[in-house]
Enzyme design. Structure first.
Site, PDB file in Angstrom:
ATOM      1  N   ASN A  64       0.832  -1.194   0.000  1.00  9.34           N
ATOM      2  CA  ASN A  64       0.000   0.000   0.000  1.00  9.34           C
ATOM      3  C   ASN A  64       0.875   1.255   0.000  1.00  9.34           C
ATOM      4  O   ASN A  64       0.617   2.201  -0.734  1.00  9.34           O
ATOM      5  CB  ASN A  64      -0.918  -0.028   1.233  1.00  9.34           C
ATOM      6  CG  ASN A  64      -2.033   0.970   1.182  1.00  9.34           C
ATOM      7  OD1 ASN A  64      -2.703   1.099   0.173  1.00  9.34           O
ATOM      8  ND2 ASN A  64      -2.244   1.651   2.290  1.00  9.34           N
ATOM      9  N   VAL A 118      -5.523   5.541  -7.209  1.00 14.45           N
ATOM     10  CA  VAL A 118      -5.539   4.221  -6.576  1.00 14.45           C
ATOM     11  C   VAL A 118      -5.602   4.546  -5.087  1.00 14.45           C
ATOM     12  O   VAL A 118      -4.601   4.936  -4.487  1.00 14.45           O
ATOM     13  CB  VAL A 118      -4.292   3.383  -6.942  1.00 14.45           C
ATOM     14  CG1 VAL A 118      -4.277   2.070  -6.183  1.00 14.45           C
ATOM     15  CG2 VAL A 118      -4.241   3.134  -8.449  1.00 14.45           C
ATOM     16  N   PRO A 119      -6.786   4.446  -4.485  1.00 14.63           N
ATOM     17  CA  PRO A 119      -7.063   5.100  -3.195  1.00 14.63           C
ATOM     18  C   PRO A 119      -6.481   4.415  -1.959  1.00 14.63           C
ATOM     19  O   PRO A 119      -7.203   3.877  -1.122  1.00 14.63           O
ATOM     20  CB  PRO A 119      -8.592   5.115  -3.154  1.00 14.63           C
ATOM     21  CG  PRO A 119      -8.988   3.903  -3.924  1.00 14.63           C
ATOM     22  CD  PRO A 119      -7.973   3.787  -5.034  1.00 14.63           C
ATOM     23  N   CYS A 120      -5.178   4.488  -1.808  1.00 13.23           N
ATOM     24  CA  CYS A 120      -4.518   3.908  -0.640  1.00 13.23           C
ATOM     25  C   CYS A 120      -4.904   4.638   0.645  1.00 13.23           C
ATOM     26  O   CYS A 120      -4.764   4.085   1.732  1.00 13.23           O
ATOM     27  CB  CYS A 120      -3.007   3.881  -0.834  1.00 13.23           C
ATOM     28  SG  CYS A 120      -2.277   5.450  -1.311  1.00 13.23           S
ATOM     29  N   HIS A 121      -5.441   5.861   0.512  1.00 13.67           N
ATOM     30  CA  HIS A 121      -5.873   6.601   1.700  1.00 13.67           C
ATOM     31  C   HIS A 121      -7.091   5.956   2.365  1.00 13.67           C
ATOM     32  O   HIS A 121      -7.396   6.263   3.505  1.00 13.67           O
ATOM     33  CB  HIS A 121      -6.174   8.064   1.330  1.00 13.67           C
ATOM     34  CG  HIS A 121      -7.267   8.236   0.327  1.00 13.67           C
ATOM     35  ND1 HIS A 121      -7.030   8.118  -1.032  1.00 13.67           N
ATOM     36  CD2 HIS A 121      -8.589   8.490   0.464  1.00 13.67           C
ATOM     37  CE1 HIS A 121      -8.169   8.317  -1.683  1.00 13.67           C
ATOM     38  NE2 HIS A 121      -9.129   8.534  -0.792  1.00 13.67           N
TER      39      HIS A 121
END
Length: 160
Positions: A116, A125-128
């Site tokens: 991640n 690419v929503p790593c949050h």
């Protein structure tokens, strides 16, 4: 051949990087794991119109899912994790353990966290959207304050 541009955002300048016209990087200022600037190629704003438009729509609250083609360089495991990140719906979160379980490796939450953190295309690419098992905010390459702001924004608390 790599090219890059820099666009403004509510989270500060974002550097977009493309490889042969396909987005392969989105980096925030002072981001952990940010490649060296000289690896981004020449500045050329022309090939980033669609990415800039989709990001502007996202920040305006009009876009919930990005449809940009991406070229994500990473190990097979990292790419599997990043695919799982893209499956997390807008405004929702998952834990590292939930992602590990979805990958069929329930004991791999630490490895999921490392993958991640190496995500080369944050926000898109929503790593949050990945949080700790107890609901806490844990590592984010763009900083925990940005992570909190992104999550609040997506959950309707911080529209710009």
């Amino acid at each position: 051949m790599k090219q890059h541009t820099v666009i403004d955002s509510p989270y500060g300048p974002l550097t977009l990087v493309a490889d042969d016209g396909v987005l392969c990087g989105l980096y925030m200022t002072d981001q952990r794991h940010r490649p060296l600037q000289e690896t981004f190629g020449e500045r050329d704003d022309r090939c980033f119109a669609e990415a800039a438009d989709q990001l502007a729509a996202y920040f305006a609250g009009r876009l919930k899912e990005f449809t940009l083609p991406l070229r994500l360089a990473g190990t097979p495991f990292q790419r599997r994790v990043w695919d799982q990140l893209r499956a997390i719906p807008y405004g929702e979160t998952r834990t590292y353990g939930e992602l590990a379980h979805a990958l069929g490796s329930p004991q791999a939450s630490r490895a999921v966290g490392l993958a991640n953190g190496k995500n080369p295309v944050g926000i898109i690419v929503p790593c949050h959207r990945v949080i700790g098992a107890n609901g806490s905010l844990t590592g984010y390459g763009g900083g925990l304050a940005r992570k909190r702001r992104l999550l609040d924004f997506e959950q309707g608390a911080g529209l710009f």
